[in-house]
Design a protein around this motif. Structure first.
Motif, PDB file in Angstrom:
ATOM      1  N   LYS A 197      -8.328   8.378  -2.114  1.00  6.27           N
ATOM      2  CA  LYS A 197      -9.853   7.756  -1.864  1.00  6.27           C
ATOM      3  C   LYS A 197     -10.440   7.741  -2.963  1.00  6.27           C
ATOM      4  CE  LYS A 197      -9.807   8.306   3.166  1.00  6.27           C
ATOM      5  NZ  LYS A 197     -10.767   8.711   4.380  1.00  6.27           N
ATOM      6  N   ASP A 218      -1.012  13.979   3.912  1.00  8.39           N
ATOM      7  CA  ASP A 218      -1.426  13.327   5.059  1.00  8.39           C
ATOM      8  C   ASP A 218      -1.343  11.725   4.537  1.00  8.39           C
ATOM      9  OD1 ASP A 218      -3.908  13.413   3.334  1.00  8.39           O
ATOM     10  OD2 ASP A 218      -4.385  15.068   4.548  1.00  8.39           O
ATOM     11  N   ASN A 219      -2.307  10.766   5.182  1.00 11.83           N
ATOM     12  CA  ASN A 219      -2.229   9.428   4.619  1.00 11.83           C
ATOM     13  C   ASN A 219      -3.108   9.392   3.158  1.00 11.83           C
ATOM     14  OD1 ASN A 219      -0.838   8.273   6.792  1.00 11.83           O
ATOM     15  ND2 ASN A 219      -2.450   8.311   8.126  1.00 11.83           N
ATOM     16  N   ALA A 220      -3.932  10.384   2.962  1.00 10.65           N
ATOM     17  CA  ALA A 220      -4.861  10.281   1.661  1.00 10.65           C
ATOM     18  C   ALA A 220      -4.612  11.408   0.832  1.00 10.65           C
ATOM     19  CB  ALA A 220      -6.362  10.772   2.489  1.00 10.65           C
ATOM     20  N   ASP A 272      -0.121  -0.239  -2.107  1.00 10.08           N
ATOM     21  CA  ASP A 272      -0.302  -0.229  -0.611  1.00 10.08           C
ATOM     22  C   ASP A 272       0.953  -0.908  -0.062  1.00 10.08           C
ATOM     23  OD1 ASP A 272      -2.754   0.835  -0.914  1.00 10.08           O
ATOM     24  OD2 ASP A 272      -3.821  -1.310  -0.895  1.00 10.08           O
ATOM     25  N   PHE A 288       3.738  13.373   0.658  1.00 13.76           N
ATOM     26  CA  PHE A 288       2.483  13.033   1.156  1.00 13.76           C
ATOM     27  C   PHE A 288       2.244  14.410   1.885  1.00 13.76           C
ATOM     28  CE2 PHE A 288       3.446   8.563   0.000  1.00 13.76           C
ATOM     29  CZ  PHE A 288       2.128   8.158  -0.184  1.00 13.76           C
ATOM     30  N   SER A 330       3.776   7.328   3.048  1.00 13.29           N
ATOM     31  CA  SER A 330       2.571   8.004   3.979  1.00 13.29           C
ATOM     32  C   SER A 330       3.029   7.992   5.473  1.00 13.29           C
ATOM     33  CB  SER A 330       1.267   7.196   3.494  1.00 13.29           C
ATOM     34  OG  SER A 330       1.336   5.752   4.002  1.00 13.29           O
ATOM     35  N   PRO A 331       2.458   9.132   6.230  1.00 13.59           N
ATOM     36  CA  PRO A 331       2.808   8.950   7.577  1.00 13.59           C
ATOM     37  C   PRO A 331       2.497   7.741   8.431  1.00 13.59           C
ATOM     38  CG  PRO A 331       1.589  11.077   6.697  1.00 13.59           C
ATOM     39  CD  PRO A 331       1.681  10.148   5.786  1.00 13.59           C
ATOM     40  N   ASP A 332       1.505   6.976   7.874  1.00 12.21           N
ATOM     41  CA  ASP A 332       1.000   5.732   8.468  1.00 12.21           C
ATOM     42  C   ASP A 332       2.093   4.674   8.158  1.00 12.21           C
ATOM     43  OD1 ASP A 332      -0.039   5.352   6.276  1.00 12.21           O
ATOM     44  OD2 ASP A 332      -2.069   5.359   6.965  1.00 12.21           O
ATOM     45  N   GLY A 333       2.650   4.810   7.109  1.00 11.19           N
ATOM     46  CA  GLY A 333       3.435   3.810   6.406  1.00 11.19           C
ATOM     47  C   GLY A 333       2.819   2.871   5.508  1.00 11.19           C
ATOM     48  N   LYS A 334       1.731   3.000   5.405  1.00 13.61           N
ATOM     49  CA  LYS A 334       0.762   2.009   4.610  1.00 13.61           C
ATOM     50  C   LYS A 334       0.645   2.374   3.008  1.00 13.61           C
ATOM     51  CE  LYS A 334      -2.003   0.926   8.580  1.00 13.61           C
ATOM     52  NZ  LYS A 334      -3.394   0.654   9.062  1.00 13.61           N
ATOM     53  N   LYS A 335       1.224   3.286   2.533  1.00 13.64           N
ATOM     54  CA  LYS A 335       1.316   3.723   1.230  1.00 13.64           C
ATOM     55  C   LYS A 335       2.692   4.082   0.681  1.00 13.64           C
ATOM     56  CE  LYS A 335      -3.329   3.768   0.468  1.00 13.64           C
ATOM     57  NZ  LYS A 335      -4.004   2.742  -0.396  1.00 13.64           N
TER      58      LYS A 335
END
Length: 423
Positions: free
Chosen positions: A80, A58-60, A28, A56, A274-279
């Protein structure tokens, strides 16, 4: 997996296989308020051999090149659920998988058993695959859109940057002597690549695919080339067990932002965010920390193992540790008959371990003299390996291991025989 063919072997040996026991790790990532904090460390590949090149979808969802049964295939990992799906099962090995934009398909470099290396498309709906570019030896690639590709292509003993239009089937060479890291620059239509200079240094540069304009962004870390972009326009690079960050809008100096030594990993290489920058996905090697010579540290050997060797089927049954020892029975079957048996023990002796065995014919007549045993003194124990002098146990997965045995030949030479076992 491992002329054109000569150059190909050089290329793959020096790039794809330079890290023989890599894993893909996931963190994370929190970069809010100018911080850089990693947490929730997890080994998502967790298998022996070569696991590398994460990207990635996507984010998942993450794609990576993973090894199973000595074969490198495309793996899809669900963050997930923690589940893995193998997306390819060809005779060749697949590397550097990427989602193709606006298609239910992924692309990957395939190295076929005959030595031919090409970029392939893999349909996620029906499992079919087909060559994307048949005229270029693509080593690494990135998609602009579903019809436009930027790739590092093998030419002689170096890589060159190409732009390919899949509609017109035209390939345009842009520049020679580039690296393997091709990335989308956030909030732009530009692609970054590493340009290698004659003096051995490298620079991160941008390419405008429409105009062809190339600009210098920043120097890389010395002798490093793996990198990724964060959503805020910062660049991450790895060196040894550390991560460094640079924001080219503000500075040209690399700043250390994290040391991953405490996680027990080393030789960091490929990075993907990840695209949202959270992983953050990181490729690295596990530190092989030597463990105490205790049976509890080799308990993973216990179980019923089956495999093939010497032209027949082999079976070993190892007990759980008890009474200061572990015990096993072994037999080799060929042509429907038992060839020989073994009784093996690993026992604790004077603060170390020793492996001892005796052989028996199929009629249970002993090969060794009455009090004679074949002994293998312990050399070292790590998390996934037990090395005795002349015999090594190597855990590749929870349900698979290799045993390497040194066998002396009639001419006096020693041959190491590999036994691959599955529970």
């Amino acid at each position: 997996m491992k002329t054109y063919a000569t150059l190909l072997v050089f290329f793959l040996t020096s790039t794809l296989f330079s890290q023989p026991n890599t894993d893909v790790f996931l963190f994370d990532l929190n970069t809010e308020n100018a911080t850089f904090h990693l947490s929730n460390f997890k080994n998502i590949s967790d298998s022996g051999g070569y696991d590398n090149q994460p990207s990635f979808i996507d984010n998942a969802t993450i794609l990576y090149a993973g090894t199973r049964n000595g074969q490198t295939d495309i793996v899809q990992y669900n963050i997930k659920s923690g589940s893995k799906t193998w997306l390819s099962s060809t005779q060749g090995g697949e590397y550097s998988p990427l989602k193709i934009p606006n298609q239910n398909a992924v692309s990957a470099i395939r190295l076929n058993p005959d030595g031919k290396q090409r970029l392939y498309r893999y349909n996620l709906k029906n499992g079919t695959n087909a060559v994307i570019l048949d005229t270029l030896v693509v080593g690494y690639h990135v998609w602009l859109d579903q019809n436009t590709l930027i790739s590092s292509v093998l030419e002689a003993d170096y890589l060159s940057l190409y732009q390919s239009d899949l509609k017109t089937h035209k390939n345009k060479k842009i520049i020679a002597h580039v690296g393997r890291s091709l990335q989308h620059i956030p909030n732009s239509k530009l692609i970054s690549f590493n340009s290698k200079n004659a003096n051995g240094s490298s620079e991160i540069k941008s390419l405008n695919p429409i105009s062809g304009e190339i600009k210098t962004i920043a120097p890389t870390l010395l002798n490093m080339e793996d990198m990724c972009w964060l959503p805020d326009g910062s660049i991450l690079m790895a060196k040894e067990d550390k991560l460094f960050k640079l924001n080219p809008k503000h500075t040209s100096e690399w700043m250390e932002v994290a040391s991953l030594k405490s996680y027990g990993i080393k030789n960091l290489s490929r990075l993907a965010v990840s695209p949202d920058g959270k992983k953050l996905a990181i490729v690295a090697e596990l530190n092989d920390q030597e463990l105490a010579p205790k049976l509890e540290n080799i308990q993973w050997i216990a179980g019923n193992w089956k495999g093939e060797a010497f032209g027949g089927q082999t079976e070993e049954n190892w007990s759980e540790p008890s009474g200061g020892s572990m015990m096993a029975t072994f037999k080799l079957i060929a042509d429907g008959k038992v060839v020989f048996y073994e009784i093996e023990i690993i026992r604790e002796v004077e603060n170390t371990l020793v492996l001892q065995l005796k052989h028996f014919g199929n009629d249970l007549k002993g090969w060794e003299e009455k009090d004679q045993t074949i002994d293998f003194p312990l050399k070292e124990i790590t998390e996934n390996k037990v090395v005795f002098e002349g015999m090594t146990f190597e855990k590749t997965t929870t349900n698979e291991m290799n045993i390497y045995v040194d066998i002396r030949q009639e001419n006096g030479s020693v041959e190491t025989v590999k036994f691959n076992y599955k529970k």
